[in-house]
Design a protein around this motif. Structure first.
Motif, PDB file in Angstrom:
ATOM      1  N   GLY A  65      -5.986  20.056  -2.880  1.00 18.78           N
ATOM      2  CA  GLY A  65      -4.724  19.339  -2.916  1.00 18.78           C
ATOM      3  C   GLY A  65      -5.021  17.852  -2.744  1.00 18.78           C
ATOM      4  N   VAL A  66      -4.248  17.005  -3.404  1.00 18.25           N
ATOM      5  CA  VAL A  66      -4.519  15.570  -3.363  1.00 18.25           C
ATOM      6  C   VAL A  66      -3.218  14.795  -3.132  1.00 18.25           C
ATOM      7  CG1 VAL A  66      -5.490  13.588  -4.618  1.00 18.25           C
ATOM      8  CG2 VAL A  66      -6.379  15.876  -5.049  1.00 18.25           C
ATOM      9  N   ILE A  67      -3.318  13.812  -2.263  1.00 16.51           N
ATOM     10  CA  ILE A  67      -2.230  12.879  -2.029  1.00 16.51           C
ATOM     11  C   ILE A  67      -2.739  11.511  -2.477  1.00 16.51           C
ATOM     12  CG2 ILE A  67      -0.697  11.838  -0.304  1.00 16.51           C
ATOM     13  CD1 ILE A  67      -0.320  14.896  -0.474  1.00 16.51           C
ATOM     14  N   LEU A  68      -2.173  10.976  -3.568  1.00 16.59           N
ATOM     15  CA  LEU A  68      -2.510   9.626  -4.015  1.00 16.59           C
ATOM     16  C   LEU A  68      -1.422   8.703  -3.492  1.00 16.59           C
ATOM     17  CD1 LEU A  68      -3.449  10.204  -7.779  1.00 16.59           C
ATOM     18  CD2 LEU A  68      -4.983  10.117  -5.798  1.00 16.59           C
ATOM     19  N   ASN A  69      -1.807   7.754  -2.661  1.00 13.94           N
ATOM     20  CA  ASN A  69      -0.853   6.824  -2.079  1.00 13.94           C
ATOM     21  C   ASN A  69      -1.126   5.433  -2.652  1.00 13.94           C
ATOM     22  OD1 ASN A  69      -0.393   4.772   0.504  1.00 13.94           O
ATOM     23  ND2 ASN A  69       1.226   6.281   0.223  1.00 13.94           N
ATOM     24  N   PHE A  70      -0.205   4.940  -3.480  1.00 12.85           N
ATOM     25  CA  PHE A  70      -0.332   3.620  -4.092  1.00 12.85           C
ATOM     26  C   PHE A  70       0.323   2.601  -3.167  1.00 12.85           C
ATOM     27  CE2 PHE A  70      -0.800   6.610  -7.493  1.00 12.85           C
ATOM     28  CZ  PHE A  70      -1.715   6.034  -8.363  1.00 12.85           C
ATOM     29  N   TRP A  71      -0.415   1.546  -2.818  1.00 12.92           N
ATOM     30  CA  TRP A  71       0.055   0.614  -1.808  1.00 12.92           C
ATOM     31  C   TRP A  71      -0.531  -0.779  -2.032  1.00 12.92           C
ATOM     32  CZ3 TRP A  71      -3.170  -1.543   2.104  1.00 12.92           C
ATOM     33  CH2 TRP A  71      -4.505  -1.160   2.000  1.00 12.92           C
ATOM     34  N   GLY A  72      -0.073  -1.718  -1.215  1.00 13.03           N
ATOM     35  CA  GLY A  72      -0.597  -3.078  -1.234  1.00 13.03           C
ATOM     36  C   GLY A  72      -0.554  -3.668   0.161  1.00 13.03           C
ATOM     37  N   THR A  73      -1.442  -4.597   0.438  1.00  9.25           N
ATOM     38  CA  THR A  73      -1.510  -5.205   1.765  1.00  9.25           C
ATOM     39  C   THR A  73      -0.267  -6.033   2.081  1.00  9.25           C
ATOM     40  OG1 THR A  73      -2.740  -7.066   0.840  1.00  9.25           O
ATOM     41  CG2 THR A  73      -4.035  -5.295   1.855  1.00  9.25           C
ATOM     42  N   TRP A  74       0.450  -6.467   1.069  1.00  8.79           N
ATOM     43  CA  TRP A  74       1.650  -7.288   1.238  1.00  8.79           C
ATOM     44  C   TRP A  74       2.906  -6.445   1.468  1.00  8.79           C
ATOM     45  CZ3 TRP A  74      -1.096  -6.209  -3.061  1.00  8.79           C
ATOM     46  CH2 TRP A  74      -0.452  -5.481  -4.051  1.00  8.79           C
ATOM     47  N   CYS A  75       2.766  -5.144   1.440  1.00  7.26           N
ATOM     48  CA  CYS A  75       3.896  -4.206   1.469  1.00  7.26           C
ATOM     49  C   CYS A  75       4.185  -3.749   2.901  1.00  7.26           C
ATOM     50  CB  CYS A  75       3.527  -3.026   0.562  1.00  7.26           C
ATOM     51  SG  CYS A  75       4.551  -1.576   0.718  1.00  7.26           S
ATOM     52  N   GLU A  76       5.331  -4.151   3.431  1.00  2.00           N
ATOM     53  CA  GLU A  76       5.706  -3.784   4.804  1.00  2.00           C
ATOM     54  C   GLU A  76       5.897  -2.276   4.992  1.00  2.00           C
ATOM     55  OE1 GLU A  76       5.701  -5.506   7.728  1.00  2.00           O
ATOM     56  OE2 GLU A  76       4.729  -7.055   6.516  1.00  2.00           O
ATOM     57  N   PRO A  77       6.591  -1.574   4.076  1.00  4.88           N
ATOM     58  CA  PRO A  77       6.705  -0.113   4.244  1.00  4.88           C
ATOM     59  C   PRO A  77       5.336   0.585   4.220  1.00  4.88           C
ATOM     60  CG  PRO A  77       8.315  -0.895   2.654  1.00  4.88           C
ATOM     61  CD  PRO A  77       7.414  -2.047   2.959  1.00  4.88           C
ATOM     62  N   CYS A  78       4.402   0.020   3.448  1.00  2.00           N
ATOM     63  CA  CYS A  78       3.044   0.585   3.413  1.00  2.00           C
ATOM     64  C   CYS A  78       2.411   0.494   4.797  1.00  2.00           C
ATOM     65  CB  CYS A  78       2.177  -0.173   2.410  1.00  2.00           C
ATOM     66  SG  CYS A  78       2.793  -0.150   0.709  1.00  2.00           S
ATOM     67  N   LYS A  79       2.614  -0.643   5.436  1.00  2.00           N
ATOM     68  CA  LYS A  79       2.062  -0.877   6.779  1.00  2.00           C
ATOM     69  C   LYS A  79       2.616   0.145   7.770  1.00  2.00           C
ATOM     70  CE  LYS A  79       1.469  -5.140   7.957  1.00  2.00           C
ATOM     71  NZ  LYS A  79       1.671  -6.532   8.397  1.00  2.00           N
ATOM     72  N   ARG A  80       3.900   0.452   7.643  1.00  2.00           N
ATOM     73  CA  ARG A  80       4.523   1.381   8.590  1.00  2.00           C
ATOM     74  C   ARG A  80       4.072   2.828   8.364  1.00  2.00           C
ATOM     75  NH1 ARG A  80       9.008  -2.111   7.416  1.00  2.00           N
ATOM     76  NH2 ARG A  80       9.817  -0.574   5.923  1.00  2.00           N
ATOM     77  N   GLU A  81       3.847   3.242   7.109  1.00  3.16           N
ATOM     78  CA  GLU A  81       3.501   4.648   6.854  1.00  3.16           C
ATOM     79  C   GLU A  81       2.011   4.938   6.961  1.00  3.16           C
ATOM     80  OE1 GLU A  81       4.751   5.942   2.948  1.00  3.16           O
ATOM     81  OE2 GLU A  81       3.052   4.974   1.988  1.00  3.16           O
TER      82      GLU A  81
END
Length: 177
Positions: A65-81
């Motif tokens: 099973g794979v979870i691909l999480n697309f994110w960026g360092t500038w992304c506040e919701p990314c920081k929280r999750e």
């Protein structure tokens, strides 16, 4: 043909040309959107460079099973999750579930700063999609977006936006072989 008939004929021809152009533009825009992966589709193959310099391919995860999480360092919701994603990864990787955090730029220093600035330690494999080719293939918008893939390489879910701990657990359980 009189002047009035000529004028109407010109208007009709111009209108038809404008409609044809509008149709071509519409078809092009909607066609490119429809190429994005959807639930039930095979996960597109990719090859990306990881933080440690090695490469990773979608085919490396065959049977998991794979979870691909697309994110960026500038992304506040990314920081929280990110901390919850990391904690669940630690719990589920022994159950044949992998996580790959795909950063949409190639900035290892920014990624390291991002992780060191979080309140909890994060240990996730990170790969770089510097030209957004993988993000485009998966139809990623907005950040974060997470794509959940089963052991057969089929997309089970696409989550747009921030996830909480329970949502991440649910997705991990969905793809546990």
């Amino acid at each position: 043909m009189n002047k009035r008939t000529k004028k109407w004929t010109q208007y009709i021809v111009m209108t038809l040309i404008a409609l044809a152009i509008a149709f071509i533009v519409y078809s092009t825009v909607t066609q490119s959107k429809s190429k994005a992966v959807g639930v039930g589709d095979d996960a597109p193959e990719f090859e990306l460079q990881k933080m440690d310099g090695s490469t990773v391919k979608m085919s490396d995860y065959k049977g998991k099973g794979v979870i691909l999480n697309f994110w960026g360092t500038w992304c506040e919701p990314c920081k929280r999750e990110m901390p919850a994603l990391s904690e669940n990864y630690e719990e589920y990787k022994g159950k044949n579930v992998e996580v790959l955090a795909i950063h949409l730029r190639k900035t290892p220093q920014q990624v390291e700063q991002f992780f060191s600035g979080l309140k909890k330690e994060v240990h996730l494999p990170v790969a770089f999609d510097k030209d957004n080719e993988v993000a485009d293939a998966y139809g990623i918008d907005p950040l974060p977006t997470t794509v959940v893939i089963d052991k057969n390489g089929k997309v089970k879910a696409i989550h747009k936006g921030e996830m909480n701990d329970q949502t991440i657990k649910n997705y991990m359980n969905t793809v546990t072989p």
